[in-house]
Design an enzyme around this catalytic site. Structure first.
Site, PDB file in Angstrom:
ATOM      1  N   SER A  14      -6.325  16.757   3.172  1.00  0.00           N
ATOM      2  CA  SER A  14      -6.812  17.280   4.451  1.00  0.00           C
ATOM      3  C   SER A  14      -8.335  17.390   4.508  1.00  0.00           C
ATOM      4  O   SER A  14      -8.975  17.855   3.570  1.00  0.00           O
ATOM      5  CB  SER A  14      -6.207  18.667   4.717  1.00  0.00           C
ATOM      6  N   THR A  60      -0.191  21.339   9.376  1.00  0.00           N
ATOM      7  CA  THR A  60      -0.090  19.886   9.433  1.00  0.00           C
ATOM      8  C   THR A  60       1.310  19.436   9.002  1.00  0.00           C
ATOM      9  O   THR A  60       2.205  20.278   8.874  1.00  0.00           O
ATOM     10  CB  THR A  60      -1.262  19.227   8.649  1.00  0.00           C
ATOM     11  N   LYS A  64       5.003  21.187  11.938  1.00  0.00           N
ATOM     12  CA  LYS A  64       4.583  21.564  13.299  1.00  0.00           C
ATOM     13  C   LYS A  64       5.743  22.029  14.185  1.00  0.00           C
ATOM     14  O   LYS A  64       5.555  22.887  15.036  1.00  0.00           O
ATOM     15  CB  LYS A  64       3.837  20.406  13.961  1.00  0.00           C
ATOM     16  N   ASN A  85       0.087  23.410  15.936  1.00  0.00           N
ATOM     17  CA  ASN A  85      -0.841  23.058  14.850  1.00  0.00           C
ATOM     18  C   ASN A  85      -1.844  24.172  14.571  1.00  0.00           C
ATOM     19  O   ASN A  85      -2.664  24.057  13.657  1.00  0.00           O
ATOM     20  CB  ASN A  85      -1.590  21.756  15.165  1.00  0.00           C
ATOM     21  N   ASP A 100      -3.573  19.508  19.443  1.00  0.00           N
ATOM     22  CA  ASP A 100      -3.597  18.059  19.191  1.00  0.00           C
ATOM     23  C   ASP A 100      -3.811  17.262  20.489  1.00  0.00           C
ATOM     24  O   ASP A 100      -4.546  16.274  20.506  1.00  0.00           O
ATOM     25  CB  ASP A 100      -2.273  17.610  18.555  1.00  0.00           C
ATOM     26  N   ALA A 126       7.029   7.519  18.626  1.00  0.00           N
ATOM     27  CA  ALA A 126       7.589   8.674  19.345  1.00  0.00           C
ATOM     28  C   ALA A 126       7.972   9.766  18.348  1.00  0.00           C
ATOM     29  O   ALA A 126       8.908  10.526  18.583  1.00  0.00           O
ATOM     30  CB  ALA A 126       8.788   8.244  20.186  1.00  0.00           C
ATOM     31  N   GLY A 127       7.262   9.823  17.211  1.00  0.00           N
ATOM     32  CA  GLY A 127       7.504  10.866  16.208  1.00  0.00           C
ATOM     33  C   GLY A 127       6.606  12.063  16.465  1.00  0.00           C
ATOM     34  O   GLY A 127       6.210  12.334  17.611  1.00  0.00           O
ATOM     35  N   ALA A 129       3.439  12.810  15.881  1.00  0.00           N
ATOM     36  CA  ALA A 129       2.093  12.646  16.441  1.00  0.00           C
ATOM     37  C   ALA A 129       2.160  12.425  17.952  1.00  0.00           C
ATOM     38  O   ALA A 129       1.350  12.974  18.715  1.00  0.00           O
ATOM     39  CB  ALA A 129       1.377  11.501  15.751  1.00  0.00           C
ATOM     40  N   TYR A 226      -6.794   7.699  10.408  1.00  0.00           N
ATOM     41  CA  TYR A 226      -8.255   7.749  10.407  1.00  0.00           C
ATOM     42  C   TYR A 226      -8.928   6.871   9.351  1.00  0.00           C
ATOM     43  O   TYR A 226     -10.119   6.963   9.149  1.00  0.00           O
ATOM     44  CB  TYR A 226      -8.799   9.176  10.435  1.00  0.00           C
TER      45      TYR A 226
HETATM   46  P1  ATR Z   1       4.751  11.683  12.219  1.00  0.00           P
HETATM   47  O1  ATR Z   1       4.919  13.153  12.224  1.00  0.00           O
HETATM   48  O2  ATR Z   1       3.692  11.171  11.274  1.00  0.00           O
HETATM   49  O3  ATR Z   1       4.621  11.090  13.587  1.00  0.00           O
HETATM   50  P2  ATR Z   1       7.510  10.937  12.182  1.00  0.00           P
HETATM   51  O4  ATR Z   1       7.835  12.074  13.065  1.00  0.00           O
HETATM   52  O5  ATR Z   1       8.446  10.574  11.074  1.00  0.00           O
HETATM   53  O6  ATR Z   1       6.101  11.131  11.526  1.00  0.00           O
HETATM   54  O7  ATR Z   1       7.277   9.651  13.101  1.00  0.00           O
HETATM   55  C1  ATR Z   1       6.877   8.447  12.583  1.00  0.00           C
HETATM   56  C2  ATR Z   1       6.744   7.411  13.718  1.00  0.00           C
HETATM   57  O8  ATR Z   1       6.422   6.152  13.101  1.00  0.00           O
HETATM   58  C3  ATR Z   1       7.999   7.195  14.501  1.00  0.00           C
HETATM   59  O9  ATR Z   1       7.669   6.745  15.794  1.00  0.00           O
HETATM   60  C4  ATR Z   1       8.687   6.094  13.672  1.00  0.00           C
HETATM   61  O10 ATR Z   1       9.621   5.325  14.372  1.00  0.00           O
HETATM   62  P3  ATR Z   1      11.164   5.838  14.488  1.00  0.00           P
HETATM   63  O11 ATR Z   1      11.145   6.915  15.540  1.00  0.00           O
HETATM   64  O12 ATR Z   1      11.920   4.651  14.865  1.00  0.00           O
HETATM   65  O13 ATR Z   1      11.517   6.379  13.129  1.00  0.00           O
HETATM   66  C5  ATR Z   1       7.486   5.235  13.342  1.00  0.00           C
HETATM   67  N1  ATR Z   1       7.713   4.440  12.137  1.00  0.00           N
HETATM   68  C6  ATR Z   1       7.717   4.870  10.864  1.00  0.00           C
HETATM   69  N2  ATR Z   1       7.943   3.852  10.014  1.00  0.00           N
HETATM   70  C7  ATR Z   1       8.113   2.742  10.778  1.00  0.00           C
HETATM   71  C8  ATR Z   1       8.380   1.356  10.500  1.00  0.00           C
HETATM   72  N3  ATR Z   1       8.520   0.901   9.242  1.00  0.00           N
HETATM   73  N4  ATR Z   1       8.451   0.510  11.536  1.00  0.00           N
HETATM   74  C9  ATR Z   1       8.305   0.943  12.808  1.00  0.00           C
HETATM   75  N5  ATR Z   1       8.057   2.239  13.150  1.00  0.00           N
HETATM   76  C10 ATR Z   1       7.955   3.113  12.146  1.00  0.00           C
END
Ligand code: ATR
Length: 279
Positions: A14, A60, A64, A85, A100, A126-127, A129, A226
């Protein structure tokens, strides 16, 4: 004693201590900000520690969403996205906020010198972030917030959440495997927000097929990662405007600092603190 902490799992990478301590030092408040590794299991116990001993916390990954459930109260914006956050602790009461989204808004305006009003924003991912930022951007007067994600169902949930609060918003979702659909969305976007976790590892592939991009296209790419990713390198090669996530981290941190202290953050000092890293 440290009165402010960033917690996460992992947390060692961090930059928050460097940039927050720079902001505190700039107004003569010393270096009261540290970091602590806290697992999901330890989070409830940490909240009780924080309640008695701390004035503020940055949260972080991966805490969250859990933090939103543990806080005593949430601000409107944290409630809307279900992500926290920032903890603000006063008189033993823990308020959860989410900076954020405003961090991303300010970073887009600063990095590209443009307002968001009337623009079409495309999220790739759509995770966590995306969840923490999409609803905020949907409320910034944009025309559309569209989503591409590997798992389209998650994109649709986020899209519904945005439209629940902003019914006039346009929002469509396309699965990442639908290259033609992705290409069409990329071509009509003003801003592309790269919010997947791809790029965190050196050998990660591009989050979108290369054919989605054409040289010198008028797209602004904001990559929430980043450091240099495959996407940032591709954008440089094709001469497409693109920046990494540093300014968003600084701006979300500045917003947290202002919530804790009521003092305007010295952004330049925070940028220097970020670059120096460490505690
Ligand atoms: P974060 O908190 O870092 O956003 P997360 O909630 O696990 O972590 O979300 C990760 C994002 O990256 C999601 O949009 C994930 O897609 P899925 O919703 O289908 O899981 C995407 N992601 C992670 N690895 C991936 C990969 N190998 N190919 C495509 N998308 C990926």
């Amino acid at each position: 004693m440290e009165k402010y902490l960033v917690i996460g799992d992992p947390v060692g990478h961090s930059r928050s201590p460097g940039m927050q301590n720079a902001a505190f030092e700039a107004c003569g408040m010393g270096r009261p900000y540290g970091m602590r590794h806290v697992t999901s299991q330890e989070l409830p116990e940490f909240f009780e520690y924080a309640r008695k001993n701390l004035a503020g916390v940055n949260i972080t990954v991966p805490h969250k969403l859990q933090a939103a459930l543990l806080a005593d109260e949430l601000t409107d914006r944290a409630e809307k996205c279900g992500s926290v956050n920032t903890l603000i602790i006063r008189d033993g009461k823990i308020a959860g906020d989410s900076t954020d989204g405003v961090g991303l808004e300010k970073a887009l305006e600063y990095c590209f010198n443009e307002t968001l009003s009337g623009k079409t924003v495309l999220f790739c991912g759509a995770g966590g972030a995306a969840r923490a930022t999409a609803v905020h951007l949907a409320g910034c007067g944009v025309k559309a917030v569209n989503f591409i994600n590997r798992t389209v169902k998650k994109a649709e949930e986020l899209s519904s959440l945005c439209r629940k609060f902003y019914p006039a918003l346009e929002s469509v979702c396309v699965p990442a495997a639908d290259t033609a659909g992705c290409r069409a969305l990329v071509q009509r976007a003003d801003f592309l927000i790269q919010a997947t976790s791809l790029g965190l590892k050196d050998d990660d592939p591009l989050p979108l097929d290369e054919s989605c991009f054409v040289p010198e296209m008028k797209l602004r790419i904001f990559d929430t990662v980043y450091w240099q990713t495959a996407l940032q390198k591709l954008a440089a090669r094709l001469q497409i405007s693109c920046v990494g996530g540093k300014e968003m981290l600084i701006r979300q941190g500045a917003a947290s600092f202002e919530l804790w202290t009521g003092i305007k953050a010295d952004i330049e000092a925070m940028r220097r603190g970020f670059d120096e890293g460490g505690i």
